[in-house]
Design an enzyme around this catalytic site. Structure first.
Site, PDB file in Angstrom:
ATOM      1  N   THR A  41       0.829  -1.216   0.000  1.00 47.07           N
ATOM      2  CA  THR A  41       0.000   0.000   0.000  1.00 47.07           C
ATOM      3  C   THR A  41       0.858   1.259   0.000  1.00 47.07           C
ATOM      4  O   THR A  41       0.361   2.356  -0.224  1.00 47.07           O
ATOM      5  CB  THR A  41      -0.928   0.013   1.230  1.00 47.07           C
ATOM      6  OG1 THR A  41      -0.140  -0.201   2.413  1.00 47.07           O
ATOM      7  CG2 THR A  41      -1.970  -1.085   1.133  1.00 47.07           C
ATOM      8  N   HIS A  46       6.408   0.389   7.715  1.00 49.78           N
ATOM      9  CA  HIS A  46       6.738   1.123   8.929  1.00 49.78           C
ATOM     10  C   HIS A  46       6.871   0.108  10.064  1.00 49.78           C
ATOM     11  O   HIS A  46       6.656  -1.093   9.866  1.00 49.78           O
ATOM     12  CB  HIS A  46       5.695   2.201   9.240  1.00 49.78           C
ATOM     13  CG  HIS A  46       4.277   1.714   9.269  1.00 49.78           C
ATOM     14  ND1 HIS A  46       3.785   0.913  10.299  1.00 49.78           N
ATOM     15  CD2 HIS A  46       3.245   1.889   8.407  1.00 49.78           C
ATOM     16  CE1 HIS A  46       2.520   0.640  10.077  1.00 49.78           C
ATOM     17  NE2 HIS A  46       2.165   1.203   8.928  1.00 49.78           N
ATOM     18  N   HIS A  49       4.580  -2.853  10.822  1.00 49.69           N
ATOM     19  CA  HIS A  49       4.606  -4.077  10.012  1.00 49.69           C
ATOM     20  C   HIS A  49       5.612  -5.100  10.533  1.00 49.69           C
ATOM     21  O   HIS A  49       5.604  -6.258  10.119  1.00 49.69           O
ATOM     22  CB  HIS A  49       5.010  -3.757   8.561  1.00 49.69           C
ATOM     23  CG  HIS A  49       3.998  -2.975   7.796  1.00 49.69           C
ATOM     24  ND1 HIS A  49       4.198  -1.664   7.428  1.00 49.69           N
ATOM     25  CD2 HIS A  49       2.774  -3.320   7.312  1.00 49.69           C
ATOM     26  CE1 HIS A  49       3.153  -1.238   6.749  1.00 49.69           C
ATOM     27  NE2 HIS A  49       2.280  -2.209   6.664  1.00 49.69           N
ATOM     28  N   LYS A  83     -10.461  -0.937   8.457  1.00 52.40           N
ATOM     29  CA  LYS A  83     -10.805   0.285   7.726  1.00 52.40           C
ATOM     30  C   LYS A  83     -12.301   0.556   7.817  1.00 52.40           C
ATOM     31  O   LYS A  83     -13.122  -0.363   7.785  1.00 52.40           O
ATOM     32  CB  LYS A  83     -10.398   0.161   6.246  1.00 52.40           C
ATOM     33  CG  LYS A  83      -8.892   0.007   6.036  1.00 52.40           C
ATOM     34  CD  LYS A  83      -8.164   1.273   6.429  1.00 52.40           C
ATOM     35  CE  LYS A  83      -6.657   1.101   6.296  1.00 52.40           C
ATOM     36  NZ  LYS A  83      -5.930   2.291   6.747  1.00 52.40           N
ATOM     37  N   ARG A  87     -10.653   1.641   0.518  1.00 48.50           N
ATOM     38  CA  ARG A  87      -9.334   2.167   0.178  1.00 48.50           C
ATOM     39  C   ARG A  87      -9.369   2.741  -1.236  1.00 48.50           C
ATOM     40  O   ARG A  87     -10.108   2.257  -2.093  1.00 48.50           O
ATOM     41  CB  ARG A  87      -8.287   1.056   0.216  1.00 48.50           C
ATOM     42  CG  ARG A  87      -7.994   0.495   1.608  1.00 48.50           C
ATOM     43  CD  ARG A  87      -6.987  -0.629   1.496  1.00 48.50           C
ATOM     44  NE  ARG A  87      -6.744  -1.283   2.761  1.00 48.50           N
ATOM     45  CZ  ARG A  87      -5.772  -0.964   3.595  1.00 48.50           C
ATOM     46  NH1 ARG A  87      -4.955   0.015   3.285  1.00 48.50           N
ATOM     47  NH2 ARG A  87      -5.602  -1.617   4.735  1.00 48.50           N
ATOM     48  N   GLN A 173      -6.902 -13.767  -0.340  1.00 47.39           N
ATOM     49  CA  GLN A 173      -5.851 -14.156   0.585  1.00 47.39           C
ATOM     50  C   GLN A 173      -5.917 -15.649   0.904  1.00 47.39           C
ATOM     51  O   GLN A 173      -4.892 -16.296   1.114  1.00 47.39           O
ATOM     52  CB  GLN A 173      -5.919 -13.336   1.881  1.00 47.39           C
ATOM     53  CG  GLN A 173      -4.594 -13.390   2.619  1.00 47.39           C
ATOM     54  CD  GLN A 173      -4.566 -12.546   3.873  1.00 47.39           C
ATOM     55  OE1 GLN A 173      -4.630 -13.067   4.980  1.00 47.39           O
ATOM     56  NE2 GLN A 173      -4.472 -11.244   3.711  1.00 47.39           N
ATOM     57  N   ASP A 194      -5.361  -8.519  13.445  1.00 47.80           N
ATOM     58  CA  ASP A 194      -6.430  -8.124  12.515  1.00 47.80           C
ATOM     59  C   ASP A 194      -6.542  -9.076  11.327  1.00 47.80           C
ATOM     60  O   ASP A 194      -7.483  -8.974  10.537  1.00 47.80           O
ATOM     61  CB  ASP A 194      -6.209  -6.690  12.026  1.00 47.80           C
ATOM     62  CG  ASP A 194      -4.919  -6.536  11.221  1.00 47.80           C
ATOM     63  OD1 ASP A 194      -3.982  -7.327  11.450  1.00 47.80           O
ATOM     64  OD2 ASP A 194      -4.863  -5.630  10.376  1.00 47.80           O
ATOM     65  N   LYS A 231      -0.694   5.105  20.939  1.00 55.02           N
ATOM     66  CA  LYS A 231      -0.436   4.135  19.877  1.00 55.02           C
ATOM     67  C   LYS A 231       1.057   3.924  19.662  1.00 55.02           C
ATOM     68  O   LYS A 231       1.832   4.870  19.555  1.00 55.02           O
ATOM     69  CB  LYS A 231      -1.098   4.607  18.588  1.00 55.02           C
ATOM     70  CG  LYS A 231      -1.140   3.546  17.492  1.00 55.02           C
ATOM     71  CD  LYS A 231      -2.011   3.987  16.333  1.00 55.02           C
ATOM     72  CE  LYS A 231      -2.108   2.893  15.284  1.00 55.02           C
ATOM     73  NZ  LYS A 231      -2.953   3.288  14.142  1.00 55.02           N
ATOM     74  N   LYS A 234       3.858   5.604  16.481  1.00 54.51           N
ATOM     75  CA  LYS A 234       3.496   6.927  15.993  1.00 54.51           C
ATOM     76  C   LYS A 234       4.217   7.991  16.817  1.00 54.51           C
ATOM     77  O   LYS A 234       4.347   7.879  18.026  1.00 54.51           O
ATOM     78  CB  LYS A 234       1.981   7.154  16.111  1.00 54.51           C
ATOM     79  CG  LYS A 234       1.146   6.272  15.181  1.00 54.51           C
ATOM     80  CD  LYS A 234       1.193   6.769  13.755  1.00 54.51           C
ATOM     81  CE  LYS A 234       0.244   5.975  12.866  1.00 54.51           C
ATOM     82  NZ  LYS A 234       0.259   6.440  11.477  1.00 54.51           N
ATOM     83  N   THR A 235       4.681   9.032  16.141  1.00 56.92           N
ATOM     84  CA  THR A 235       5.287  10.169  16.828  1.00 56.92           C
ATOM     85  C   THR A 235       4.587  11.429  16.338  1.00 56.92           C
ATOM     86  O   THR A 235       3.703  11.370  15.479  1.00 56.92           O
ATOM     87  CB  THR A 235       6.790  10.272  16.510  1.00 56.92           C
ATOM     88  OG1 THR A 235       6.948  10.532  15.106  1.00 56.92           O
ATOM     89  CG2 THR A 235       7.524   8.994  16.871  1.00 56.92           C
TER      90      THR A 235
END
Length: 421
Positions: A41, A46, A49, A83, A87, A173, A194, A231, A234-235
């Site tokens: 995607t 990041h 993953h 989601k 998408r 999948q 998920d 979370k 994340k920054t």
């Protein structure tokens, strides 16, 4: 229980399993192939993953063969998991570009040589050429609509709406798992929590086509959370990417260095390949000498070395030490760019005033010439780590690090960058 499964449980890496006893038994008795996938995607992964792939690598370290799947086909469809809306579909060209970016990062994590060398696959190989009739007759026929509606990944979207395209994602999948089972004897799929619905659909597909005696398993890894409830990964500046252009190795190193004491031992267990003894020693250090931050430093070093290599790690350490000590002149232009990526930057054009007072005002380091003079006289201004108290100081070529930058610090921590054009 097998040594591997015991280690995974100690690290907190096991969330759900389809058949815990069966899986423990098979990996104890034989070396299996297993897989984890990622959809392209974006052109980089990041740190969100990372965990499933690092877990896959743990299996490889115990002699099993990892299959790393990049979803060149499923990336064209879009996983509805987590989601609330559809998408945006990507072009084939964009997906292919993203695939190449992800492959490069995955090759950093896995060993592709030897008897159990990792296998890199792309599901576009078997899905891309599949016609609609084959999809409906050979695969769609085996997965009931009611079965799919019961899946969280689908049911959570029914109220807001889900297209037929994303509705069929879980079947695509499932085809992946069946193809890998049939052609590479792949016995296990692992993924984030998920992905449970997609994994179990794959097992259903294998059971329906290969028969009731088919032996395949699924396992998910828990969602990583922080002790303060915010979370992970994340920054303020956004996601922590594996791509060194999006997130520099120095920023990557600093992310792990800034881990809270309450989280660091958990992250050492989840993300590093340190053994239990080493982690328990670091845990003791957190409790008895937290000011030394040994656990955080080890975590940062292990993760930066894994993703970016030894050279980038040493560079990140050098930048960290130079910024801490104020010895900026020890850094080259690339290191300055990494370490001071987010500080206020003033572009100085050729021919403009180079007097320090004028530059302090023009770069908005000091609000006025009067304040600039006071700052210099009070010893609050440093150039490339050296304090300057001369009101008539003029910046020269010797002050240009790498011919590109001058680093001005006001006070103890306020860095500013002068970039020359």
């Amino acid at each position: 229980m097998s040594e591997l499964m015991d280690d995974l449980r100690w690290r907190g890496l096991v969330y759900q399993e389809t058949d815990a006893d069966g899986l423990a038994d098979i990996i104890e008795k034989e070396k299996i192939s297993l897989y984890c996938g990622v959809d392209p995607t974006a052109d980089s992964m990041h740190i969100g993953h990372l965990l499933p792939f690092l877990t896959l690598r743990r299996f490889q370290n115990h002699g099993h063969r990892p299959i790393v799947l990049v979803g060149g086909a499923t990336g064209l469809i879009g996983d509805p998991s987590g989601k609330k809306e559809e998408r945006k579909l990507q072009t084939l060209e964009q997906v292919e570009k993203n695939v190449q970016g992800l492959k490069k990062q995955l090759e950093q994590i896995f060993d592709f040589s030897g008897e159990n060398g990792a296998l890199l696959t792309n599901n576009f190989e078997w899905v891309g050429s599949m016609d609609l009739i084959t999809f409906l007759r050979d695969y769609g026929k085996h997965i009931g609509v009611n079965y799919m509606l019961a899946k969280d990944i689908v049911s959570s979207r029914l109220e807001s709406g889900i297209s037929f395209t994303e509705f069929t994602y879980t079947i695509l999948q499932a085809i992946d798992f069946y193809q890998l089972y049939e052609n590479w004897n792949c016995k296990l799929q692992i993924g984030g929590s998920d992905q449970w619905g997609n994994i179990t659909t794959g097992l259903e597909m294998i059971r329906k086509i290969a028969g009731e005696g088919a032996k395949a398993y699924g396992m998910t890894i828990p969602l990583v959370t922080k002790a303060d409830g915010t979370k992970f990964g994340k920054t303020e500046s956004g996601a922590i990417w594996l791509d060194p252009v999006k997130t520099t190795p120095y920023e990557f190193y600093q992310f792990w260095m800034n881990t809270a004491d309450a989280d660091v031992v958990k992250y050492l267990k989840l993300f590093t390949f340190l053994d239990r003894t080493a982690i328990e020693e670091l845990e003791q250090s957190v409790q008895s000498e937290p000011h030394l931050r040994k656990a955080q430093r080890t975590l940062a070093e292990e993760m930066t070395r894994l993703i970016h290599g030894e050279k980038a790690l040493q560079q990140a350490i050098r930048i960290t030490e130079a910024l801490f000590s104020g010895n900026i002149a020890a850094l080259n232009a690339d290191e300055i760019e990494q370490g001071l990526k987010d500080v206020p930057t003033h572009v100085h054009k050729e021919g403009e005033e180079t007097g320090l007072v004028e530059i302090l005002v023009k770069a908005k380091i000091s609000p006025s010439k009067r304040q600039a003079r006071e700052d210099i006289q009070n010893g609050a201004i440093s150039i490339n780590g050296e304090r300057i108290t001369d009101l008539h100081y003029v910046l020269e070529d010797k002050d240009k690090l790498g011919g590109k930058f001058t680093v001005i610090r006001r006070g103890k921590k306020k860095y500013h960058l002068i970039q020359y054009q």
